[in-house]
Design an enzyme around this catalytic site. Structure first.
Site, mmCIF file in Angstrom:
data_model
loop_
_atom_site.group_PDB
_atom_site.id
_atom_site.type_symbol
_atom_site.label_atom_id
_atom_site.label_comp_id
_atom_site.label_asym_id
_atom_site.label_seq_id
_atom_site.Cartn_x
_atom_site.Cartn_y
_atom_site.Cartn_z
ATOM 1 C CD GLU A 1 -12.722 42.761 15.321
ATOM 2 O OE1 GLU A 1 -12.363 41.722 14.741
ATOM 3 O OE2 GLU A 1 -13.277 42.754 16.445
ATOM 4 C CG ASN B 1 -16.742 48.375 16.818
ATOM 5 O OD1 ASN B 1 -16.607 49.115 17.782
ATOM 6 N ND2 ASN B 1 -16.968 47.061 16.941
ATOM 7 C CG ASP C 1 -14.437 42.367 27.638
ATOM 8 O OD1 ASP C 1 -13.449 42.927 27.111
ATOM 9 O OD2 ASP C 1 -14.930 41.321 27.183
ATOM 10 C CG HIS D 1 -12.562 43.408 23.798
ATOM 11 N ND1 HIS D 1 -13.670 42.964 24.462
ATOM 12 C CD2 HIS D 1 -12.939 43.572 22.510
ATOM 13 C CE1 HIS D 1 -14.685 42.849 23.616
ATOM 14 N NE2 HIS D 1 -14.276 43.227 22.421
HETATM 15 O O1 G2I Z 1 -14.124 38.393 20.162
HETATM 16 C C1 G2I Z 1 -14.741 39.348 20.947
HETATM 17 C C2 G2I Z 1 -15.421 40.406 20.106
HETATM 18 C C3 G2I Z 1 -14.386 41.193 19.316
HETATM 19 N N1 G2I Z 1 -14.999 42.257 18.543
HETATM 20 C C4 G2I Z 1 -16.097 41.847 17.670
HETATM 21 C C5 G2I Z 1 -17.129 41.017 18.427
HETATM 22 O O2 G2I Z 1 -18.123 40.567 17.544
HETATM 23 C C6 G2I Z 1 -16.476 39.853 19.136
HETATM 24 O O3 G2I Z 1 -17.511 39.129 19.798
HETATM 25 C C7 G2I Z 1 -17.325 37.741 19.886
HETATM 26 C C8 G2I Z 1 -18.495 37.153 20.634
HETATM 27 O O4 G2I Z 1 -18.513 37.669 21.933
HETATM 28 C C9 G2I Z 1 -18.352 35.628 20.703
HETATM 29 O O5 G2I Z 1 -19.550 35.046 21.233
HETATM 30 O O6 G2I Z 1 -17.235 37.186 18.601
HETATM 31 C C10 G2I Z 1 -16.920 35.799 18.676
HETATM 32 C C11 G2I Z 1 -16.658 35.267 17.272
HETATM 33 O O7 G2I Z 1 -15.667 35.966 16.624
HETATM 34 C C12 G2I Z 1 -18.088 35.050 19.327
HETATM 35 O O8 G2I Z 1 -17.761 33.683 19.472
HETATM 36 C C13 G2I Z 1 -18.541 32.800 18.752
HETATM 37 C C14 G2I Z 1 -17.876 31.447 18.779
HETATM 38 O O9 G2I Z 1 -16.586 31.569 18.218
HETATM 39 C C15 G2I Z 1 -18.685 30.467 18.009
HETATM 40 O O10 G2I Z 1 -18.115 29.186 18.137
HETATM 41 C C16 G2I Z 1 -20.125 30.468 18.483
HETATM 42 O O11 G2I Z 1 -20.927 29.649 17.651
HETATM 43 O O12 G2I Z 1 -19.866 32.717 19.248
HETATM 44 C C17 G2I Z 1 -20.681 31.893 18.458
HETATM 45 C C18 G2I Z 1 -22.128 31.994 18.938
HETATM 46 O O13 G2I Z 1 -22.221 31.599 20.278
#
Ligand code: G2I
Length: 329
Positions: A146, A190, A255, A227
């Site tokens: 990103e 990515n 997704d 996404h």
């Molecule tokens: O945002 C969707 C994806 C976009 N591209 C990069 C990916 O790495 C990203 O994944 C998401 C995860 O699916 C989430 O699970 O990235 C988020 C963070 O930028 C993730 O969220 C985080 C929460 O913000 C936190 O509060 C939490 O502690 O997940 C963490 C672990 O559960």
């Protein structure tokens, strides 16, 4: 072989021309993988793990390989959650995508106050530390995630500690360090919103990949996160234009918000677009069940909150089964 052995052998192989009954097996018929993001924190949910093992032959740790998880303090590497996912995946013969080495988000605060040269050292140390730990185990790494700006002119990068202190060359530096750290892993750039072939953000990434290939900067793949609510009408053309530069394309975080047949149709178009391009190597969905999705309100995944297969699941399976076999790129 006893009766049970015969039954197992029959169940796990797909005779030529027969439809496979799981996503991973169906994708494998055309030389591709079908993966999911997995969160280590849900691995105590036995239905989650059983669905992962049954349906998918690749995995991306959802958060566990990010910088805040792997190097929360400078030089102190922690791999607990990531190792849990990697060892499970290895024991089930799954491909593993590493996500992600250099990103502006989910980074520890100690990175914020470093000088330029110190930040450069920290970046290379991080790449060496994480890639070194998993050397030989990772199919593809999202080396940089990103980096391009939304809604900017073609080629504009988002402002981050990386651009502010290292300049736009940080991407190239990261890829060169990554190649040295694990020469056998595929190295991917990515991003999201690079699904439309003609969008400025896509053009910027396209130009970067073209430039890297021309100058011998190591890059092997482009990850389209994907996404969205619908693939753009030129999605297949977009995959093909990246592939024509000499890189694989991987759909890395798919997704699709929605429900029912509308959602199922959108998923089908994604699979058809990928399977039409030989260098589209595989597809990863960003989670198994709607209940654990980062955007669960959009019910964007293939299994509902009770792990029932949705219409989207069936359309993906059918589209994978309909794909023409391609040699693995
Ligand atoms: O945002 C969707 C994806 C976009 N591209 C990069 C990916 O790495 C990203 O994944 C998401 C995860 O699916 C989430 O699970 O990235 C988020 C963070 O930028 C993730 O969220 C985080 C929460 O913000 C936190 O509060 C939490 O502690 O997940 C963490 C672990 O559960």
């Amino acid at each position: 072989m006893g009766v049970l052995g015969v039954v197992t052998a029959l169940a796990s192989t797909t005779p030529a021309g027969a439809a496979a009954s799981t996503l991973g097996a169906a994708a494998a018929q055309s030389g591709r993988y079908f993966g999911t993001a997995i969160a280590a924190g849900h691995m105590n949910d036995s239905t989650y793990v059983a669905t992962w093992d049954r349906e998918f032959n690749a995995v991306t740790p959802e958060n566990e390989m990010k910088w805040d998880a792997t190097e929360p303090n400078r030089g102190q590497f922690t791999f607990g959650g990531a190792d849990q996912i990697v060892s499970h995946a290895q024991s089930h013969g799954m491909k593993i995508r590493g996500h992600t080495l250099v990103w502006h988000a989910q980074i520890p605060s100690w990175l914020n106050n470093l000088s330029t040269s110190d930040l450069r050292t920290a970046m290379v140390n991080h790449i060496n530390g994480v890639m070194g730990h998993y050397k030989g185990k990772i199919y593809a790494w999202d080396v940089v995630n990103e980096a391009f700006a939304d809604g900017g002119s073609v080629g504009s990068l988002r402002s981050s500690i990386w651009t502010q202190k290292l300049g736009n060359g940080f991407i190239e530096e990261a890829f060169r360090a990554a190649r040295a750290a694990d020469p056998n892993a595929k190295l991917c750039y990515n991003d999201y919103n690079i699904d439309d072939a003609n969008a400025n953000k896509t053009r910027g990434v396209y130009n970067m990949v073209k430039d890297f290939k021309a100058r011998g900067v190591p890059i092997d793949c482009v990850g389209l996160q994907s996404h969205f609510g619908n693939p753009p009408s030129n999605y297949q053309q977009n995959i093909a234009q990246f592939a024509a530069l000499g890189v694989d394309v991987q759909i890395t975080e798919l997704d699709v918000g929605g429900s029912g047949s509308t959602q199922a149709d959108a998923y089908r178009r994604v699979v058809e677009a990928c399977t039409a391009v030989p260098r589209c190597a595989g597809i990863t969905v960003w989670g198994i069940t709607d209940k654990y999705s980062w955007r669960s309100g959009d019910t964007p995944l293939l299994f509902d909150g009770n792990f029932n297969k949705k219409a989207a699941y069936t359309s993906v399976l059918n589209a994978l089964n309909a794909a023409t076999p391609n040699p693995t790129p």
